[in-house]
Design a protein around this motif. Sequence first.
Motif, short mmCIF file in Angstrom:
data_model
loop_
_atom_site.label_atom_id
_atom_site.label_comp_id
_atom_site.label_asym_id
_atom_site.label_seq_id
_atom_site.Cartn_x
_atom_site.Cartn_y
_atom_site.Cartn_z
N THR A 544 0.86 -1.17 0.00
CA THR A 544 0.00 0.00 0.00
C THR A 544 0.89 1.22 0.00
OG1 THR A 544 -1.87 1.09 1.08
CG2 THR A 544 -0.16 0.17 2.51
N SER A 545 0.28 2.38 -0.11
CA SER A 545 1.03 3.63 -0.10
C SER A 545 0.08 4.74 0.33
CB SER A 545 1.60 3.94 -1.50
OG SER A 545 0.57 4.17 -2.43
N ARG A 546 0.65 5.89 0.61
CA ARG A 546 -0.18 7.02 1.01
C ARG A 546 -1.11 7.43 -0.12
NH1 ARG A 546 3.79 11.58 2.92
NH2 ARG A 546 1.79 12.69 3.01
N THR A 547 -0.64 7.29 -1.34
CA THR A 547 -1.49 7.64 -2.48
C THR A 547 -2.68 6.71 -2.58
OG1 THR A 547 0.45 8.47 -3.66
CG2 THR A 547 -1.50 7.96 -4.97
N ILE A 548 -2.47 5.43 -2.37
CA ILE A 548 -3.58 4.47 -2.43
C ILE A 548 -4.60 4.75 -1.33
CG2 ILE A 548 -4.16 2.03 -2.17
CD1 ILE A 548 -1.53 1.34 -3.53
N GLU A 549 -4.12 5.04 -0.15
CA GLU A 549 -5.03 5.34 0.94
C GLU A 549 -5.82 6.62 0.66
OE1 GLU A 549 -2.45 5.53 4.26
OE2 GLU A 549 -2.04 3.37 4.31
N GLY A 550 -5.13 7.64 0.13
CA GLY A 550 -5.83 8.87 -0.22
C GLY A 550 -6.84 8.67 -1.34
N ALA A 551 -6.49 7.82 -2.32
CA ALA A 551 -7.42 7.53 -3.41
C ALA A 551 -8.69 6.88 -2.89
CB ALA A 551 -6.74 6.65 -4.45
#
Length: 1807
Positions: A544-551
């Motif tokens: 996972t990544s911060r971008t995925i969580e934000g998306a």
Amino acid sequence: MGSSSVITSLSLSFKQVPPTAVPAFLDCVLSSTGVSPSTLFESLIKEFPFRAEDTNNGDKKFTSDDCNHIASLVAGLCHLLKSSGFGSSEDNNHNALQLFVWRVFVPLMKMVRAYDLDMLNKIVQSFFDVVTETSALVVLEVSLVPFLLRSVGVSMGMIRHEESDFIKWGELLLRDSPSTDNMDENYIASLSESFPIPLSCHLLNLILNAAFQSHEAAPKVESFAVGMLWDLCNTTERLLSQSVEHRSCAVSFLLPAIFKAFSFRSSLKILLQGNVYILSRNGFKRRIWECCKKLFSVGSIERRDAYSVLSLCLSSGSWTDETESYVSEKDPVEFDFRSEQEFWGEIKKGLVFDESLVRKQSLHILKSVLSISEASKTSSEKKPEGNSVHRALTKKEMWADKEARSLGVGELYGSVESALTSQQQQWQAFVLLYEMLDEYGTHLVEAVWSNQIDLLIKSSFRYEESSDKEIEIFNWLEVLWNRGFSHDNPLVRCTVMESFMGIEWRRYKTCTQSMSQSFVLGPFIEALNDSVHHKDFGLKGIYTSRTIEGAAQYVCAYTSCLTLRNRIGFLINLASLAKKQSFGRAGFMALAQCIVSTAYVVGGYGNKEMEHLENGFSGTPLEHLSQDDMSHILDVLKFVAESSRQHFNHKYRTRVCQKLLETAASVVNPCEVPLGTLLQFVSAIPREFTDHNGSLRKTMLEWLQGCNRNTSDSLCTDGTRLLASLYEYLKEFVSDHVEGYDDEDLEAWESQTKRWARVFFLTITDEEHLADIIMFVQNSGINLFQEKNHLERAPAKFLIFILSMLLELQSMQDGVSELSSLVKSKSCIGSVEENDKQIVGSASAFNEKFAAALLSILKQLISFADSSCSIFWSHTTVENGVLSGSIIGKLGGPSQRRLSVPTTTAVLEAVTSVKIIGLISSYCGQVTSGVNELKLALAFFWKFVQHTLSSQNCNSEAEAEVCLAAFEALSAVLNAFVSLCSARAFNLLENDNTLLAMVDGEYWLQASVPAFLHNINHLLTAGLLARSRRAVLLSWKWLCVESLLSVMNVLDVRRSPGDRTSFFSDDTVKNIFYDIVESLENAGEGSALPMLKSVRLALGILASGKSSLDGFTGVDTQTMWQLVKSCWILHISCKKRRVAPIAALLSSVLHSSLFSNEDMHVAEDGDGPLKWFVEKVLEEGQKSPRTIRLAALHLTGLWLMYPRTIKYYIKELKMLTLYGSVAFDEDFEAELSDNNDARTEVSLLAKNPDPELTEVFINTELYARVSVAGLFQKLADWANMAEPACQNQDYQDAVVAGKLFLLELLDAAVHDKDLAKELYKKYSAIHRRKIRAWQMICIMSRFVSNDIVGQVMDSVHICLYRNNLPAVRQYLETFAINIYLKFPPLVKEQLVPILQNYDTKAQQALSSYVFIAANVILHAEKTAQQTNLRELLPTIIPLLTSHHHSLRGFTQLLVHRVLFRLFPPVESTAPQTISLEKLSFENLKSYLDKNPDCSRLRASMEGYLDAYDPTTSATPAGVFVNRVEESEFECVPTCLMDNVISFLNDVREDLRASMAKDIVTIKNEGFKIEEETNGRVITSTSDEERLPEPSSLDFQKKITLSKHEKQDASSTTSVLQNGETYKRLFEMEKEDELVSQLLRSRSMEVERLKSGRQSLILVASLVDRIPNLAGLARTCEIFKASGLVVGDASIIHDKQFQLISVTAEKWVPIVEVPVNSLKLFLEKKKREGFSILGLEQTANSVSLDKYEFPKKTVLVLGREKEGIPVDIIHILDACVEIPQLGVVRSLNVHVSGAIALWEYTRQQRIQ
């Protein structure tokens, strides 16, 4: 003089007279000769020397003389036309003008390609001057205009009879023209056919402008102007639908003229064919807009033209309130493009178009529509700033604030917390951000983007209750996101994505609602697929990544703003993206996360990541979803799950499938969807995830059984409805009647029933759920198999159902067996979970019930199979062996039997029934005894085997096909034998004595195997089968051979030790072995695995009862050579490197029974067969990571079993040690997880010496090295454990092997080209190889003995004195420490003299020896510790004063640790009673402990010294499991020296700055003292004595005596004894003076050259590309810059640099300043009085030609693409930019630097 002679001489004169003199010349001729102008005009026309047909070839060009001649002739003719000599009639003048048009003007226009543009303009200008002065526009109405319109029509492919207003009108005018009566109409038509269309449109433009300008003065021209405007409007509309050239002409010539004409009158009346029409600007614009809409849908070129048309429309019409309106009374409403929704949509599309020109056109139109101009921007800059800061801003934010104001939005906000207050301000901010993405540098985007976006988003609060018109701007935000997401610069993309994810979308509902689905499903998801947004994705198993969580947060907020129906459609469209585009690993995970977040909202459960959900559902979840919706969702989710297979990582796929299951559980009720759709979705989830140990089993069960939903009683709360559906589905499937089928039908049915069986066993929760299915099995089986004529209702589907159930039960049994063993292991330590026990118990009960049900129908099934199998040995049903043409035409693949449909059906029924009996027997033999029923099955098997082996020879292809099917069934029978031989509940040897039966004096098995080989080989060579079918038969042959050998192996293993009775002979096994070896080379890829298994089994049987095959003559060296070469050919012929065949290859060829034979490794003339094979495998393994890893696993196990063979493989061991390739092979783990054969074959490889350690590295590049390390660690353990009396041959072999390998590695470290290299980069391939070698040498330190220790240490000392990075040196130091601890006498012999050698200049080596000495003291045994302390500590103490800062700091750390560990604190007694030495050490100890600098250094190293243990650091666990922290570079921990250097580098700049201030202060104080003492200031004017400025900061600079000081010293120590000596000395002094003068002159010349350099320093540390740096060096040398600053000075040695710089680096000073030190360098230069400038495009940049350079200048150049970073821009005093006029916004960095350097030089020269 006659008129003819006048004309002749006049024509000749035109070549000499210039055009400007022609009018005067003609007036003189006319007055002197009396010739009338008309006569002269007509004569000149007739004699006109230039004709259009002369240039028809297109290649001819007029010379300059010809052009002057033409210009003079045209000027003369036009002058004659202006004169009044054509009579009183106006018609005569008009006729003359028409004659000029047709004979001169039009032919010249047609020849336009023969002369230049200036010539064309002169001719056209002369002609229109005549028309204007003579008021002859009416003439053009009947001549030139029709002609031009006709030429345009011809170019568009229009013909005469085509319905066209302007063509008819033009022909009518042409026909009525009196001047064309004597002119051939074909001539005029020929002129129009090839007349250039751009010229036609240009002339029409001029004529229309002239007509409307003169129509008020000449009313009769009005009808002509109106008619021409009508035709041009129609023509333009048609041109816009034609080619690029036609559209270009319309845009460039006709449209401007038309709109200009409409500016005179916006509405016109025209009479055409008796009808009155209104021609208005408004209507024309509508028609043009319709044309543009058509162009938008075609392509990019057409889109560009459409935007050009719109730009003209917008710039010409009155549609703003500020402009005067020209709307007529009959046309009261002005057409406004802004009212057209499609207009805004096309502008949006243009703003995100790929082509930059299209984007710029769209932006221009948008700014025109919005009335945003540069003027408004300029005026906004002049507004006061106001209170801009309400909170503390960072330096970067303050700079961003300033930049934003300077860009024209200073009036838009007062602070970051404020919002844009007007719609105009919002549009200005939008345009600013858009232009910034396309026009400005990266640093501005980074600084201003988030600021402005935040303002736009915050302003949406004002419009929560506003109309759609007011919130229009927020619909355009997606344009900005789209452009930002697709920007060329990855830094910009990251900035835009971070700002997007930083928005709290739940708060800004207006903005969230304004986003379109096309944006979310398009650019947004594509941006998530960009790897730059997921830098840490996959590291350490975190997917996972911060971008995925934000998306996920954004998609959830967006979905909650949609209506219920749109939410469902959005979910389906989102999941369907997996079908439309490809995704990377991170992008695919992001898609899965977005899908599940959307599903939470659609299902009404909220989002787990969100605290609450707006507009949530209040009713029962899923009630708004129809059955079609759920079915569609499951269908697309199935595709997503199948798409995840391309990503082989097991943990990754688990994560994706978990998201998909959560999605299904949120929005799909399994009882409400078609069962077939549900089965397909479940089958798409990998089985291992939902098995008993699967991580997703609980989620799957909760969904299927309804445990995760708060449902009503009408739904399947306990899964009963689903079970009922499964039961009905099964009954319908089995009862479906089929008359004929083939292999493809069976495969489809099998897939269908496998899916059914999997879902069924996932749904059942207790034994009661089995009752219906068990009853169905029993009743259906008995009823079907008892029918007399079963061919009328073939039970094929029931057989397939039983087959799938058995396969599913077997798979479940394997999983339960693993769980059961786990339960047993846990029970030993008391940690068994109750759930695990329950699973094992319930599985056993299920198995017993199913086994009983299957045994109950086994008798009927055997009877049915017996009758079905009669086709194999009775060929009466094969229709005399004749095949039809349709059958012969089949290719004959694995699923294409070359038989008729009835025969195929019968054969498949027989094969399937035999397979099922075999599976039932195997399954029941494992679960229950069932002796009586299983004996019936065995009897059937024996009968089948005997009939198959004794069948008659085949005489036709059809009979051969039936025999092939019999061998297919035989494979299933033999496989059942293998299972029954090893079954737990049923012992074949105890319950059946058939194997002991004698046939012709031999055991049955001994007699049957040769018969089998003979029959199947005969069938293969008979030539009856097609080639593809022979390949299928070969596959079944090797499966049968494998089963036969497996039976032999089981029987051989299970016989009692004293029983020498054998069921088969060695000759039988040998015949099989030879047959395999001969066939290996030509085997297919599908046969590779069973053949290799058979080789392993045959070798194992032959070696049974022996320690090896040394005494077996059947497997000699020659046979082995044939085996290894055939196996190698088979291996390299396989296209895919699968795990199972590779493991089988290794375990079969490198069989343990062969490996102990030394003849297999070495021969008299070279390598043995096994050595050759190992070399080939490892060589191929360099390209295939899995090959070399499996080889390392197997070989290390074999070497551990037979240490004496290691000496033959020293080179291979070194190769494994230094190996490094792909770090992670995802497919490897997937195969081990999914493929049972892969797991089995890997388990059969030789056991690894240290499985617990190596298991962690099985799928990394470290595995081979770790395996070798574990091998020698185990061998060292054996050697150390063995008592002298027990030191057998294995002990000696282990010791010899270890010594040989250690010496080989040390020799390579000293002499190998790469390992001995001293100059190499960090993390390079050489760096890695060095680390690998010394890691292994450390582990081999236990093999060092007295006989080799001298040789070993010689090599170590050589390597220690070489230049090596700290990561390598730490392993050298660890190895040396262990050797000195093992051999204490070496400390005094070697280590002490090295430390006492104070002349050594190798500081690195000295640091290493200090570390070695300190650890030898600290870790020595008690008996040797004091001795080491006395010998080593005195040699270390002097190094505390070393001038080398890192050595000094390093020594302080180590001495402090030694003193505190081994020197107890002194008792508080009087200092006089303590010895001087002890007192000195106590004070030293106290200083090192309390000094703040030493304390800071020690605090930064805390933990490193405590963690270091030389003994454990030389073990595999210590080397490959990090001691301090996790590292991804070869398992190398951060060493102590690295930390010391890093610490000192961090504080070095501060220390230097402080010392510089102190030196200045001391210097000033020194001057004051000298003034007071001597009354004067002592200064030095000598060039030699003057030190350069930097030397004042060098506190370690060597001080030398001056010349007079040397003379004074020599005079006091020496006396001249005689004159001769004095004379010689005098001559020597004279020579010295000459040399000194030479040196002084040279020094002065150098200083002169230096002083001649300009005070400009060019900083290029940010530039990476070598050609640019070389060019800058060359430029700096040419303009005499003070220096060039680069990031890495070693580039001057690069060949490419030297080729471009042409020795410039030898003359220009080049200074190395790394990027991370650039800020400090610039700040230092600023303190020295330099102005720091940057060459960069910013809002405040000054144009280069307007900037006045200071004399002392430092010019900073940016990176090639990104420019100057923001943190560097903050330091700059100013930014300058090069004025640019073109479209491209940047220059090459070398070119830019050269231009700026020349501008500086130019200014300095002027001064």
